[in-house]
Structures are given as C-alpha cells and as structure tokens.
Design a protein around this motif. Sequence first.
Motif, short mmCIF file in Angstrom:
data_model
loop_
_atom_site.label_atom_id
_atom_site.label_comp_id
_atom_site.label_asym_id
_atom_site.label_seq_id
_atom_site.Cartn_x
_atom_site.Cartn_y
_atom_site.Cartn_z
N GLY A 1 0.92 -0.98 -0.01
CA GLY A 1 0.35 0.00 -0.10
C GLY A 1 1.11 1.19 -0.08
O GLY A 1 1.04 2.31 -0.66
N VAL A 2 2.11 1.39 0.72
CA VAL A 2 3.02 2.29 0.61
C VAL A 2 3.73 2.74 -0.56
O VAL A 2 3.56 4.06 -1.43
N LYS A 3 4.37 1.15 -1.72
CA LYS A 3 4.28 1.42 -2.54
C LYS A 3 3.27 2.35 -4.08
O LYS A 3 4.46 3.26 -4.78
N LYS A 4 2.17 2.00 -3.62
CA LYS A 4 1.35 2.39 -4.88
C LYS A 4 1.29 3.37 -4.07
O LYS A 4 -0.24 3.92 -4.41
N GLY A 5 0.98 4.34 -3.08
CA GLY A 5 0.67 5.54 -2.56
C GLY A 5 -0.58 5.42 -1.80
O GLY A 5 -1.47 6.26 -2.38
N LEU A 6 -1.35 4.01 -1.82
CA LEU A 6 -2.05 4.03 -0.68
C LEU A 6 -2.66 4.55 0.64
O LEU A 6 -2.98 4.85 1.94
N VAL B 1 -6.54 -0.46 2.31
CA VAL B 1 -5.68 -2.23 2.02
C VAL B 1 -6.26 -3.22 3.17
O VAL B 1 -5.99 -4.39 2.49
N LEU B 2 -5.91 -3.20 3.93
CA LEU B 2 -6.27 -4.06 5.19
C LEU B 2 -7.79 -4.57 4.62
O LEU B 2 -8.02 -6.17 4.90
N SER B 3 -9.28 -4.22 5.10
CA SER B 3 -10.14 -4.36 4.78
C SER B 3 -10.86 -3.60 4.17
O SER B 3 -12.04 -3.59 4.33
N GLY B 4 -10.83 -3.24 2.86
CA GLY B 4 -11.43 -2.65 1.87
C GLY B 4 -13.07 -3.21 1.73
O GLY B 4 -13.50 -3.02 1.70
N ARG B 5 -12.37 -4.47 1.06
CA ARG B 5 -13.35 -5.15 0.65
C ARG B 5 -14.73 -5.00 1.64
O ARG B 5 -16.26 -5.52 1.57
N GLU B 6 -14.27 -5.62 3.19
CA GLU B 6 -15.15 -5.59 4.29
C GLU B 6 -15.66 -4.38 4.61
O GLU B 6 -16.95 -4.12 5.20
N CYS B 7 -15.01 -3.66 4.46
CA CYS B 7 -15.83 -2.33 4.80
C CYS B 7 -16.90 -1.81 3.79
O CYS B 7 -18.31 -1.16 4.13
N HIS C 1 -3.32 12.49 6.97
CA HIS C 1 -2.54 13.17 5.41
C HIS C 1 -3.04 12.92 4.64
O HIS C 1 -3.09 12.63 3.40
N ARG C 2 -3.48 14.14 4.36
CA ARG C 2 -5.05 14.07 3.55
C ARG C 2 -4.19 15.05 2.00
O ARG C 2 -3.36 15.98 2.26
N THR C 3 -3.60 13.82 1.09
CA THR C 3 -3.38 14.58 -0.35
C THR C 3 -4.63 14.23 -0.97
O THR C 3 -4.86 13.10 -1.08
N GLU C 4 -4.70 15.20 -2.30
CA GLU C 4 -6.01 14.57 -3.29
C GLU C 4 -5.37 13.83 -3.46
O GLU C 4 -6.51 12.96 -4.47
N GLU C 5 -3.92 13.50 -4.21
CA GLU C 5 -3.66 12.39 -5.23
C GLU C 5 -4.77 11.48 -4.33
O GLU C 5 -4.45 10.15 -4.87
N ARG C 6 -3.89 11.11 -3.12
CA ARG C 6 -4.10 9.86 -2.49
C ARG C 6 -5.34 9.65 -2.16
O ARG C 6 -6.07 7.68 -2.24
N VAL C 7 -6.21 10.41 -1.90
CA VAL C 7 -8.07 10.44 -1.91
C VAL C 7 -7.88 9.85 -3.14
O VAL C 7 -9.20 8.87 -2.98
N LYS C 8 -7.98 9.86 -4.15
CA LYS C 8 -7.92 9.96 -5.32
C LYS C 8 -8.03 8.38 -5.58
O LYS C 8 -9.08 7.55 -6.07
N LYS C 9 -6.57 8.03 -5.81
CA LYS C 9 -6.43 6.31 -5.84
C LYS C 9 -7.21 5.76 -4.90
O LYS C 9 -7.21 4.51 -4.99
N LEU C 10 -7.50 6.08 -3.49
CA LEU C 10 -8.31 4.50 -2.45
C LEU C 10 -9.40 5.34 -3.03
O LEU C 10 -10.07 4.21 -2.62
N ILE C 11 -10.09 6.04 -3.46
CA ILE C 11 -11.73 6.45 -3.78
C ILE C 11 -11.39 4.96 -5.20
O ILE C 11 -12.02 3.65 -5.35
N LYS C 12 -10.35 5.07 -5.70
CA LYS C 12 -10.16 4.25 -7.00
C LYS C 12 -10.21 2.21 -6.37
O LYS C 12 -10.55 1.49 -7.09
N PHE C 13 -9.37 2.63 -5.60
CA PHE C 13 -9.05 1.07 -5.17
C PHE C 13 -10.01 1.12 -4.48
O PHE C 13 -10.26 -0.01 -4.84
N LEU C 14 -10.96 1.43 -3.60
CA LEU C 14 -12.47 0.45 -3.21
C LEU C 14 -13.22 0.74 -4.74
O LEU C 14 -13.72 -0.05 -4.18
N GLU C 15 -12.86 0.89 -5.03
CA GLU C 15 -14.74 1.43 -6.21
C GLU C 15 -14.48 -0.14 -7.40
O GLU C 15 -14.69 -0.68 -7.85
N GLU C 16 -12.74 -0.18 -7.22
CA GLU C 16 -12.38 -1.50 -7.82
C GLU C 16 -12.59 -2.76 -6.94
O GLU C 16 -13.15 -3.78 -7.26
#
Length: 244
Positions: free
Chosen positions: A21-26, A80-86, A103-118
């Motif tokens: 998750g750190v490597k992917k910027g999540l 990254v630990l429990s996205g599907r379960e959430c 630690h908000r950045t717009e980029e990380r918010v966008k990446k996490l939304i995409k991760f959860l949508e996937e």
Amino acid sequence: MIPKSHPRYESLMMREKISEGVKKGLVHETGMIAHGRGEAFDYLLGEKTIPPADNAAVAAAAYLKKAKNAVISVNGNAAVLSGRECIELAETANAKIEVNLFHRTEERVKKLIKFLEEAGGVDILGREADARIPGLEHDRGKCSREGIYSADVVLVPLEDGDRCEALKKMGKRVVTVDLNPLSRTARAADVTIVDNVVRAIPNITKHLHEKHDWDKIIQNWDNRKCLQDCMEYISRRLSSFYEL
Ligand code: ATP
Ligand code: MG
C-alpha cells in the motif's frame, strides 16, 4: 511469497498489504508505524476477537442499525487491510463510505477511491471536501458535507485521538476499531472495538444479520466498562501466560 503454513501467515500478509500500500501510494509512510503499534496490541490479545470486543461489535451494529445517516470513514490502512469488508458492511448497514485521511493529499484520496471502486464500492465520498470538522487545522479537518459532516453515526477505524474528539464535539456518535484500549481514540469514542479491523469489520456485518433488541443494547452500553474488561483480559492473559 509467504507460505500458508507459516505460523505467522496472517500477520505477515497484513504487513505485506501495508507495505504494498505504501509502494502504491495508498498508505502514508506513518501508516506503517501505526500498524506496528496495532500489531503489538494484537499480540497481547492473542490475535483473536476477545469477548468484550465481540460485545462492542454488537453495540456497533446497534448504532449503525439505528442511524439515520451512518458513514464509514476509510483511511489508507483500513482500505488495504479491509476495503472489501468495509464495502460489505456499508451495504448491509445502508451506510455511506467516505475516504478521509489524516495526511490528506488529493492524489491519495483519488487513488483510494479508485481502489475501493475496484473492490466493488459505489458512490464513495471524499473527493469533494466541501465541509470542515471544527477545531482541526486545515487539511486534517476537511470532510464531505454529504458524508462525515452531516452523519449522525460515524464508524472510524484506526482514527487519531484529536479527530475522534472533534467528531464527538460535533455531537456525533463515534464507533471506532482500535487495538489499543489505552489510546485517546479508544477512550473518546462511544463504542470501541478493541480488535483488528480485519476481524472487527466482518464481525459487525455478521451481527447486523442477527436479531437483537437494538434499542436495549444502546441503552445498556457502557464503553468504559468494556475498555476496562479488555484491559483485565490482557492482564489476566499475561499473568497466567505460563500456566495456560
Ligand atoms: P491516539 O491518538 O488515539 O491516542 P495513537 O496516536 O496511538 O492514538 P494513531 O497512530 O493515531 O494512534 O492511530 C493508530 C491506532 O490504530 C493505534 O492505536 C493502533 O493500535 C491502531 N491500529 C493499528 N493497526 C490496526 C489494525 N489493523 N486494527 C485495529 N487497530 C489498529
Ligand atoms: Mg494519535
């Protein structure tokens, strides 16, 4: 590859997920430190859901059931630990999901939304940041008006103490998952599940499918007593460790 037969397989898999998750910027790099603190407490619990944590999961289900506008706040570690379960919990509880970061950045918010949508999530909030949690400095206070800002019940796994207290000051019911029963978050919340998110989130979903007298559970809920029970459990387990 970690072999499934490894005695610490599950714990090591969690580490892998955080590290990936750190490597992917999540996940923010400090997420690794927070995870380490969590791991230490999980070790003390015996890496299982202890009875007072299970009771707290029932109370969490009660608050979600009775909420008018429940929101699950998801950060990098939780995703990254429990996205599907959430996502499953949000569907069962009819709750919204908001990506909200310390630690908000717009980029990380966008990446996490995409991760959860996937992972199957829909209508994930968090990008808009059109409201603020009073009392928190700029980026840490940003939230969604439709989400956390207007919610009556907020489930915030792995939250920071300050932000938990700020949400309480807004008059919200706060449910948290925190392996550390001593943390400010654990003490400030209305319901604290002292358990790992990977076990606690599906456990709340399971309890939501059961029949309970939800009003009575809320009425009788005593979070301080629950935290005390968790600490007694840990103390007993440690003081009789070599007698088990
Ligand atoms: P506080 O600010 O509430 O006093 P803190 O500063 O110790 O607490 P943070 O670093 O802000 O805590 O947040 C991390 C918290 O999340 C820690 O208390 C840690 O025990 C907990 N935690 C970390 N990983 C998990 C996990 N997988 N499941 C549940 N709790 C976890
Ligand atoms: Mg903190």
